[in-house]
Design a protein around this motif. Structure first.
Motif, PDB file in Angstrom:
ATOM      1  N   VAL A  44     -56.938  54.252 -46.821  1.00 26.82           N
ATOM      2  CA  VAL A  44     -57.644  54.466 -45.561  1.00 26.82           C
ATOM      3  C   VAL A  44     -56.796  55.390 -44.686  1.00 26.82           C
ATOM      4  O   VAL A  44     -55.616  55.128 -44.457  1.00 26.82           O
ATOM      5  N   ILE A  45     -57.395  56.489 -44.217  1.00 24.39           N
ATOM      6  CA  ILE A  45     -56.686  57.393 -43.304  1.00 24.39           C
ATOM      7  C   ILE A  45     -57.216  57.280 -41.880  1.00 24.39           C
ATOM      8  O   ILE A  45     -56.577  57.722 -40.942  1.00 24.39           O
ATOM      9  N   LYS A  46     -58.396  56.654 -41.749  1.00 24.31           N
ATOM     10  CA  LYS A  46     -58.957  56.429 -40.411  1.00 24.31           C
ATOM     11  C   LYS A  46     -59.898  55.234 -40.496  1.00 24.31           C
ATOM     12  O   LYS A  46     -60.656  55.102 -41.447  1.00 24.31           O
ATOM     13  N   ALA A  47     -59.826  54.386 -39.484  1.00 24.94           N
ATOM     14  CA  ALA A  47     -60.704  53.223 -39.424  1.00 24.94           C
ATOM     15  C   ALA A  47     -61.205  53.048 -37.998  1.00 24.94           C
ATOM     16  O   ALA A  47     -60.439  53.178 -37.045  1.00 24.94           O
ATOM     17  N   THR A  48     -62.491  52.777 -37.874  1.00 28.19           N
ATOM     18  CA  THR A  48     -63.065  52.466 -36.559  1.00 28.19           C
ATOM     19  C   THR A  48     -63.877  51.186 -36.676  1.00 28.19           C
ATOM     20  O   THR A  48     -64.404  50.854 -37.742  1.00 28.19           O
ATOM     21  N   ARG A  49     -63.944  50.470 -35.562  1.00 30.69           N
ATOM     22  CA  ARG A  49     -64.809  49.293 -35.462  1.00 30.69           C
ATOM     23  C   ARG A  49     -65.631  49.470 -34.204  1.00 30.69           C
ATOM     24  O   ARG A  49     -65.091  49.609 -33.103  1.00 30.69           O
ATOM     25  N   ASN A  50     -66.925  49.513 -34.357  1.00 35.18           N
ATOM     26  CA  ASN A  50     -67.855  49.712 -33.241  1.00 35.18           C
ATOM     27  C   ASN A  50     -67.479  50.950 -32.423  1.00 35.18           C
ATOM     28  O   ASN A  50     -67.559  50.951 -31.206  1.00 35.18           O
ATOM     29  N   ALA A  56     -54.342  53.555 -34.987  1.00 37.11           N
ATOM     30  CA  ALA A  56     -53.024  53.341 -34.370  1.00 37.11           C
ATOM     31  C   ALA A  56     -52.710  51.858 -34.163  1.00 37.11           C
ATOM     32  O   ALA A  56     -51.557  51.494 -33.977  1.00 37.11           O
ATOM     33  N   LEU A  57     -53.724  51.002 -34.240  1.00 38.80           N
ATOM     34  CA  LEU A  57     -53.526  49.578 -33.967  1.00 38.80           C
ATOM     35  C   LEU A  57     -53.213  48.737 -35.205  1.00 38.80           C
ATOM     36  O   LEU A  57     -52.623  47.673 -35.101  1.00 38.80           O
ATOM     37  N   VAL A  58     -53.622  49.220 -36.374  1.00 38.16           N
ATOM     38  CA  VAL A  58     -53.480  48.450 -37.610  1.00 38.16           C
ATOM     39  C   VAL A  58     -52.756  49.306 -38.645  1.00 38.16           C
ATOM     40  O   VAL A  58     -53.036  50.498 -38.773  1.00 38.16           O
ATOM     41  N   ASP A  59     -51.825  48.703 -39.383  1.00 41.50           N
ATOM     42  CA  ASP A  59     -51.140  49.425 -40.451  1.00 41.50           C
ATOM     43  C   ASP A  59     -52.083  49.542 -41.652  1.00 41.50           C
ATOM     44  O   ASP A  59     -52.324  48.568 -42.360  1.00 41.50           O
ATOM     45  N   LEU A  60     -52.611  50.738 -41.838  1.00 37.46           N
ATOM     46  CA  LEU A  60     -53.559  50.987 -42.921  1.00 37.46           C
ATOM     47  C   LEU A  60     -52.883  51.563 -44.161  1.00 37.46           C
ATOM     48  O   LEU A  60     -53.516  51.700 -45.206  1.00 37.46           O
ATOM     49  N   SER A  61     -51.611  51.886 -44.055  1.00 36.19           N
ATOM     50  CA  SER A  61     -50.929  52.652 -45.099  1.00 36.19           C
ATOM     51  C   SER A  61     -50.806  51.923 -46.429  1.00 36.19           C
ATOM     52  O   SER A  61     -50.686  52.561 -47.476  1.00 36.19           O
ATOM     53  N   GLN A  62     -50.827  50.610 -46.436  1.00 35.46           N
ATOM     54  CA  GLN A  62     -50.615  49.861 -47.683  1.00 35.46           C
ATOM     55  C   GLN A  62     -51.913  49.518 -48.420  1.00 35.46           C
ATOM     56  O   GLN A  62     -51.891  49.220 -49.606  1.00 35.46           O
ATOM     57  N   GLY A 120     -59.998  70.868 -47.337  1.00 36.14           N
ATOM     58  CA  GLY A 120     -59.685  71.082 -48.743  1.00 36.14           C
ATOM     59  C   GLY A 120     -59.442  69.819 -49.542  1.00 36.14           C
ATOM     60  O   GLY A 120     -59.105  69.887 -50.713  1.00 36.14           O
ATOM     61  N   LYS A 121     -59.623  68.635 -48.935  1.00 38.44           N
ATOM     62  CA  LYS A 121     -59.388  67.376 -49.647  1.00 38.44           C
ATOM     63  C   LYS A 121     -60.652  66.529 -49.628  1.00 38.44           C
ATOM     64  O   LYS A 121     -61.317  66.414 -48.605  1.00 38.44           O
ATOM     65  N   ARG A 122     -60.936  65.928 -50.770  1.00 36.69           N
ATOM     66  CA  ARG A 122     -62.097  65.050 -50.886  1.00 36.69           C
ATOM     67  C   ARG A 122     -61.838  63.763 -50.119  1.00 36.69           C
ATOM     68  O   ARG A 122     -60.740  63.222 -50.139  1.00 36.69           O
ATOM     69  N   GLN A 123     -62.849  63.296 -49.408  1.00 35.00           N
ATOM     70  CA  GLN A 123     -62.750  62.034 -48.679  1.00 35.00           C
ATOM     71  C   GLN A 123     -63.946  61.156 -49.012  1.00 35.00           C
ATOM     72  O   GLN A 123     -64.987  61.648 -49.436  1.00 35.00           O
ATOM     73  N   LEU A 124     -63.768  59.875 -48.827  1.00 32.71           N
ATOM     74  CA  LEU A 124     -64.858  58.907 -48.909  1.00 32.71           C
ATOM     75  C   LEU A 124     -65.043  58.320 -47.528  1.00 32.71           C
ATOM     76  O   LEU A 124     -64.063  58.017 -46.850  1.00 32.71           O
ATOM     77  N   TYR A 137     -67.812  48.672 -39.182  1.00 37.49           N
ATOM     78  CA  TYR A 137     -66.587  49.387 -39.524  1.00 37.49           C
ATOM     79  C   TYR A 137     -66.938  50.693 -40.237  1.00 37.49           C
ATOM     80  O   TYR A 137     -67.905  50.748 -40.993  1.00 37.49           O
ATOM     81  N   VAL A 138     -66.123  51.706 -39.991  1.00 39.18           N
ATOM     82  CA  VAL A 138     -66.196  52.953 -40.760  1.00 39.18           C
ATOM     83  C   VAL A 138     -64.787  53.231 -41.242  1.00 39.18           C
ATOM     84  O   VAL A 138     -63.864  53.374 -40.423  1.00 39.18           O
ATOM     85  N   TYR A 139     -64.626  53.266 -42.557  1.00 39.92           N
ATOM     86  CA  TYR A 139     -63.342  53.616 -43.164  1.00 39.92           C
ATOM     87  C   TYR A 139     -63.475  54.992 -43.782  1.00 39.92           C
ATOM     88  O   TYR A 139     -64.415  55.263 -44.538  1.00 39.92           O
ATOM     89  N   VAL A 140     -62.525  55.850 -43.456  1.00 37.42           N
ATOM     90  CA  VAL A 140     -62.431  57.154 -44.107  1.00 37.42           C
ATOM     91  C   VAL A 140     -61.233  57.066 -45.044  1.00 37.42           C
ATOM     92  O   VAL A 140     -60.121  56.764 -44.600  1.00 37.42           O
ATOM     93  N   LEU A 141     -61.475  57.288 -46.317  1.00 34.45           N
ATOM     94  CA  LEU A 141     -60.432  57.171 -47.338  1.00 34.45           C
ATOM     95  C   LEU A 141     -60.141  58.536 -47.948  1.00 34.45           C
ATOM     96  O   LEU A 141     -61.031  59.396 -48.002  1.00 34.45           O
ATOM     97  N   GLN A 142     -58.925  58.684 -48.410  1.00 31.29           N
ATOM     98  CA  GLN A 142     -58.511  59.913 -49.074  1.00 31.29           C
ATOM     99  C   GLN A 142     -57.765  59.525 -50.347  1.00 31.29           C
ATOM    100  O   GLN A 142     -57.026  58.536 -50.355  1.00 31.29           O
ATOM    101  N   ARG A 143     -57.956  60.293 -51.400  1.00 32.28           N
ATOM    102  CA  ARG A 143     -57.318  60.010 -52.684  1.00 32.28           C
ATOM    103  C   ARG A 143     -55.813  60.145 -52.557  1.00 32.28           C
ATOM    104  O   ARG A 143     -55.301  61.066 -51.947  1.00 32.28           O
ATOM    105  N   VAL A 144     -55.091  59.183 -53.153  1.00 39.93           N
ATOM    106  CA  VAL A 144     -53.630  59.191 -53.161  1.00 39.93           C
ATOM    107  C   VAL A 144     -53.188  59.868 -54.443  1.00 39.93           C
ATOM    108  O   VAL A 144     -53.666  59.524 -55.528  1.00 39.93           O
ATOM    109  N   ASN A 145     -52.290  60.814 -54.330  1.00 39.03           N
ATOM    110  CA  ASN A 145     -51.813  61.533 -55.534  1.00 39.03           C
ATOM    111  C   ASN A 145     -50.845  60.710 -56.318  1.00 39.03           C
ATOM    112  O   ASN A 145     -50.078  59.963 -55.923  1.00 39.03           O
TER     113      ASN A 145
END
Length: 145
Positions: A44-50, A56-62, A120-124, A137-145
């Protein structure tokens, strides 16, 4: 004077022939669209709720979701449309608008799905409401290399 009419007639005839040839239609075959391949590991590279940005509020990196053809695995879970690993399917392999998750032993759950290329990068992009329908919720995800 007669030669002048013959030249004008010839020019007019050539013009008509050229115009008729220019109106000829060509059959253009569309190129085959590639199947949408979402296999691999996504974060997840971006997350929104409503509409509120949670990035910036939640650690999404893991958090990771790994797609492997027909199945998926969740790692370091966040609130998500499903809570267990399972299978997934796209409503259309060429032009998907919906993805369906079926957790092991669960019932299928579908959600809106987009697959854009951004910078230039595919996202979901997944839109869902886990549990309470008042929270979208809307999660924007990006492929991890």
């Amino acid at each position: 004077m007669k030669k002048n009419y013959n030249i004008k007639g010839m020019l007019l005839l050539m013009l008509v022939v050229l115009m008729a040839a220019a109106c000829k239609t060509e059959k253009v075959l569309p190129k085959q669209e590639a199947l949408k391949d979402i296999s691999g590991s996504w974060q997840v590279i971006k997350a929104t709720r409503n509409g509120t940005d949670l990035t910036a509020l939640v650690d999404l990196s893991q958090f990771r979701i790994n797609f492997d053809g027909v199945g998926y695995k969740l790692m370091n879970k966040l609130p998500f449309i499903v809570t267990q690993d399972g299978a997934f399917s796209l409503d259309d392999p060429l032009y998907p608008y919906k993805i369906t998750f079926t957790a092991a032993g669960g019932t299928p759950v579908s959600t809106a799905f987009t697959y854009p290329i951004v910078n230039g990068k595919r996202q979901l992009s997944l839109t869902f409401s886990p549990g309470c329908t008042n929270n979208a919720y809307v999660y924007v995800l990006q492929r991890v290399n």
